[in-house]
Design a protein around this motif. Structure first.
Motif, PDB file in Angstrom:
ATOM      1  N   UNK A  71       0.902  -1.199  -0.213  1.00 60.44           N
ATOM      2  CA  UNK A  71      -0.003  -0.113  -0.081  1.00 60.44           C
ATOM      3  C   UNK A  71       0.997   1.208  -0.117  1.00 60.44           C
ATOM      4  N   UNK A  72       0.774   2.210  -1.021  1.00 56.60           N
ATOM      5  CA  UNK A  72       1.404   3.239  -1.168  1.00 56.60           C
ATOM      6  C   UNK A  72       0.735   4.332  -0.691  1.00 56.60           C
ATOM      7  N   UNK A  73       1.077   5.300   0.228  1.00 60.90           N
ATOM      8  CA  UNK A  73       0.352   6.388   0.893  1.00 60.90           C
ATOM      9  C   UNK A  73       0.792   7.415   0.105  1.00 60.90           C
ATOM     10  N   UNK A  74      -0.112   7.943  -0.778  1.00 59.37           N
ATOM     11  CA  UNK A  74       0.422   9.001  -1.898  1.00 59.37           C
ATOM     12  C   UNK A  74      -0.369  10.528  -1.798  1.00 59.37           C
TER      13      UNK A  74
END
Lengths: 249, 374
Positions: A71-74
Motif C-alpha cells: 500500500x503506497x500512501x500517496x
C-alpha cells in the motif's frame, strides 16, 4: 492460432479495474485493459485512437510469482496554489512476476512483438511508475492459448526458485485467468465454467470518454515443473484411495 | 524508432527519512524476496520538477509579444472557421477574462487600425495560447462570452506553468480532460539494492523552561517519541521519450533545454522529507546515461538478488550494474550513446559499458545525441 507470450516483471506493478476516487486497488493478476493499453502504447496509438482490433485477441494470464501486496500512501499538492489534494492509498504488487499469453493470427502477433521491442510510448505495468524489468517478449508459438499456459516454463525470479529448491518442490501450482473463449474449443481437460466477472475490457481510452465493458474469466490452476531434482524418497507419499480396492486403473 | 534518453543512478543515503508513509515510517517494498527501502516515484519527481522549474527561465520557451490577440484569433479561426469573423472579439474577451487589461487596436494617426494589442509585452506559451482559444470557442455560444469565461476561471490557464514543464512532467485536470498532457518522462520508484529494514530513533525533547526552573524538581523530558529512519544505497531510474517531447514542444531548442535540465535536476534534486532532522542531501555516486533508439531497459534486475555488503554496498552495486548493463546491451540492443559520471574511483567498473565523462559533458553530449535522431 498463435500465441505471443510476455513476461511482466518489475519491482512494482498494479492492475486496476474497479477503483473509485482515492483508493486505487489492484486485481490479483494483469487485466485485459492493462495489457491492451500496453500493446497500444507500444504501437504508438494515442489514447483517443481506435483499439477495436486489439479486442479480438484472446488473453490468458498466469501468475509465476504473486509477490507481496504493497500500500503506497500517496499525497499530492496543487503545483501553484500549494493546497493539498485528497490523500490517496494506491496498491501495488511488489516482487511479482506474471506471464501474459495473447492469442491471435501470427502476423498480428509478430507486429506486436516488434512494437514491444521498439515502443513508441514508454511501457509500464499498470501505472507509469511501474517500469518493466528484463525481457518482456518471450516467444511466439503456433499452438492455442490453453496449451501455452500449460507448457510455458516457470518464469519466477531467483528468490522463488531458491525457495522451491529449499522445499524440494518438483513442481508448482500456478493460477491462470483466461478469457472464456480460450477453453471453448472442446478442451475436456478443464471445466470451462466462468468463475469471475471483470470489468476490464477497454472500449475506449479517450480521456473524455473512457469506457469499459465486462468479461467473464475462467480461473484454473496448472502444474508446472520447477526444474528442481526431487528424489522418490523426498517426494511426499501419494495417497491412493483406490489402493484398498486393488489400485486405480 | 523512438529515441529514449535513460538515466540510471546509484545513490547513497545516510540514516534518513526522505519519504514516509502515513505512519511516519520510511516507505518500503519487497523485491527478490526481501524488504527494500523505497523512495516513491512521485516524491522524487516532485523534487525534480521543483528544481527543474527553478533552473529553467520560463521566458526562454514561449512567445513574448503585444500581439497575442492575433495569435489567439488565429487558433480560433483554424479550429472553427465558422467563428472566424468573431475570432478577434472572442480573443479580446479571452485576454480580458485572463486578467489582462483590455487590448485595444493599435492607433496609427487618427484612424484605429490593426488587431487589438495589449499595452505591454506579455509572455505566453503555445499551450496557453491554444488553451485560451479553446476556452473562447466554448464560451462563444453564450450570450456574454466574457462573463462565461470569467466564470470558467480562464485566469487559471495562464497562471499555470510554462510549456516545457508540462510537456515533460504532464498535467492532469479532472474538470477539463482536454487540458491533460501525457508526461514525456517516466520515473520509477527508487529501491535499495540491498535488504533494508527501517529502524526507529527514540528521542526525547527537553522542556527548556522546566529545566531552567531551579525550584521545580522534575528532570523528565517534555516529550518522547520515535522517528523512523533507514539508510540505503538506492537504484534510481528514469526515461525521457524524446520524440514525444518534440511533438509536445514543437521546437528543437526547447527539447534540448528540457532534456538538459531534466538530467541536471535528476542528479541534483532530493526530496525534502525530514531534511532538517537528518541533513541527508546527497548526490549519486554513479550515474549511467544512455541514448538509444527503441528498447528502454530498466536495469533494476541487477539487484533482484540483493547485494551483500562487501566493503559497503556501493562498490558491489556498481559492479553488479555494470555487469547487468553489459549483458542487457548484448542481449537486446547496444545504445547509441552510453556515458558514465560520478566519483572517479567508484565508476571504474562502468568503463566497460560507458565512457566516463564530466557532468557538463554528460549533459551536452546526451542532448546532442538525442537531437540527432530524426
Amino acid at each position: 492460432m498463435s500465441v505471443l507470450t510476455l513476461r511482466l516483471a518489475g519491482p512494482l506493478q498494479s492492475w486496476g479495474s474497479s477503483s473509485r476516487f482515492t483508493r486505487r486497488a489492484t486485481e490479483t493478476m494483469p487485466t485485459k485493459s492493462g495489457i491492451i493499453g500496453l500493446l497500444a502504447a507500444a504501437q504508438g496509438r494515442r489514447r483517443s485512437d481506435e483499439i477495436e482490433d486489439l479486442l479480438h485477441l484472446e488473453l490468458a494470464v498466469r501468475t509465476e510469482q504473486q509477490g507481496v501486496l504493497l500500500r503506497d500512501f500517496h499525497t499530492a499538492h496543487h503545483l501553484v496554489k500549494g493546497t493539498s489534494m485528497p490523500l490517496t492509498d494506491r496498491f501495488y504488487w511488489s516482487d511479482a512476476v506474471f506471464t501474459a499469453h495473447i492469442g491471435g493470427p501470427r502476423p498480428v502477433l509478430e507486429g506486436l512483438g516488434e512494437a514491444l521491442r521498439d515502443p513508441a510510448y514508454p511501457l509500464y505495468l499498470g501505472r507509469r511508475s511501474c517500469v518493466p524489468e528484463g525481457r518482456m517478449v518471450l516467444a511466439i508459438e503456433d499452438h492455442p492459448v490453453a496449451e501455452s499456459v500449460r507448457s510455458l516454463g516457470w518464469q519466477a525470479g531467483h528468490s522463488a526458485r531458491r525457495k522451491a529448491r529449499r522445499h524440494k518442490q518438483g513442481s508448482v501450482r500456478l493460477v491462470v485467468q483466461a478469457d472464456q473463449s480460450v477453453y471453448d474449443d472442446g478442451d475436456t481437460m478443464v471445466e470451462a465454467a466462468p468463475t469471475r466477472e471483470l470489468n476490464d475490457v477497454p472500449l475506449s481510452f479517450d480521456p473524455e470518454r473512457r469506457l469499459y465493458r465486462s468479461r467473464l474469466v475462467v480461473e484454473t490452476i496448472v502444474t508446472v515443473p520447477t526444474g528442481v531434482e526431487v528424489d522418490a524418497v523426498d517426494a511426499p507419499a501419494a495417497h491412493d484411495p483406490m489402493a484398498v480396492l486393488g489400485g486405480a486403473s | 524508432m523512438t529515441t529514449y534518453v535513460e538515466i540510471h543512478a546509484l545513490q547513497n543515503l545516510p540514516p534518513s527519512n526522505v519519504n514516509r508513509d502515513d505512519s511516519g515510517t520510511p516507505k518500503t517494498a519487497t523485491y527478490g524476496g526481501v524488504t527494500r527501502s523505497r523512495v516513491s516515484s512521485q516524491s522524487w519527481k516532485k523534487a525534480i520538477r521543483e528544481d527543474f522549474n527553478r533552473d529553467l527561465d520560463p521566458k526562454e520557451v514561449g512567445t513574448r509579444s503585444r500581439q497575442l490577440v492575433a495569435e489567439i484569433a488565429k487558433v480560433i479561426g483554424t479550429e472553427r472557421p465558422d467563428l472566424e469573423d468573431h475570432a478577434e472579439t472572442l480573443a479580446v474577451s479571452a485576454m480580458e477574462a485572463a486578467g489582462f487589461k483590455k487590448p485595444v487596436p493599435q492607433k496609427r494617426g487618427k484612424a484605429q487600425v490593426g488587431t487589438p494589442e495589449t499595452g505591454y509585452l506579455v509572455f505566453m506559451s503555445q499551450r496557453q495560447i491554444e488553451a485560451l482559444a479553446r476556452a473562447a470557442i466554448e464560451a462563444s455560444a453564450e450570450t456574454d462570452p466574457l462573463r462565461a469565461m470569467r466564470l470558467a476561471k480562464v485566469k487559471d490557464l495562464v497562471d499555470a506553468d510554462h510549456s516545457i514543464d508540462i510537456a515533460l512532467f504532464g498535467r492532469m485536470v479532472a474538470d477539463s480532460t482536454d487540458l491533460n498532457v501525457d508526461a514525456a518522462c517516466q520515473v520509477s520508484h527508487a529501491l535499495s539494492v540491498h535488504e533494508a529494514v527501517p529502524e526507529y530513533d527514540f528521542y526525547t525533547a527537553v522542556d527548556d523552561a522546566k529545566s531552567r526552573d531551579t525550584e521545580v524538581e522534575d528532570s523528565g523530558a517534555g516529550m518522547m517519541g520515535t522517528v523512523g529512519f533507514v539508510s540505503s544505497t538506492l537504484y534510481r531510474y528514469a526515461a525521457v521519450n524524446v520524440d514525444q517531447l518534440r511533438v509536445n514542444l514543437g521546437h528543437e531548442d526547447a527539447v534540448a533545454k528540457a532534456i538538459g535540465a531534466f538530467l541536471s535536476s535528476f542528479i541534483k534534486a532530493m526530496p525534502t522529507g525530514k531534511q532538517n532532522s537528518f541533513a541527508s542531501a546527497t548526490r549519486p555516486t554513479a550515474v549511467l546515461v544512455t541514448v538509444a533508439s527503441g528498447q528502454p531497459t530498466n536495469l533494476v534486475g541487477a539487484f533482484e538478488e540483493p547485494v551483500r555488503a562487501k566493503g559497503g554496498y556501493m562498490r558491489p552495486a556498481v559492479a553488479a550494474l555494470a555487469k547487468h548493463a553489459e549483458e542487457a546491451f548484448e542481449a537486446w540492443r547496444t545504445p547509441d550513446l552510453a556515458l558514465a559520471q560520478g566519483l572517479r574511483s567508484e565508476i571504474e567498473p562502468l568503463a566497460d559499458v560507458a565512457e566516463p565523462v564530466s557532468l557538463d559533458d554528460l549533459i551536452t553530449r546526451t542532448v546532442a545525441k538525442a537531437l540527432e535522431s530524426v
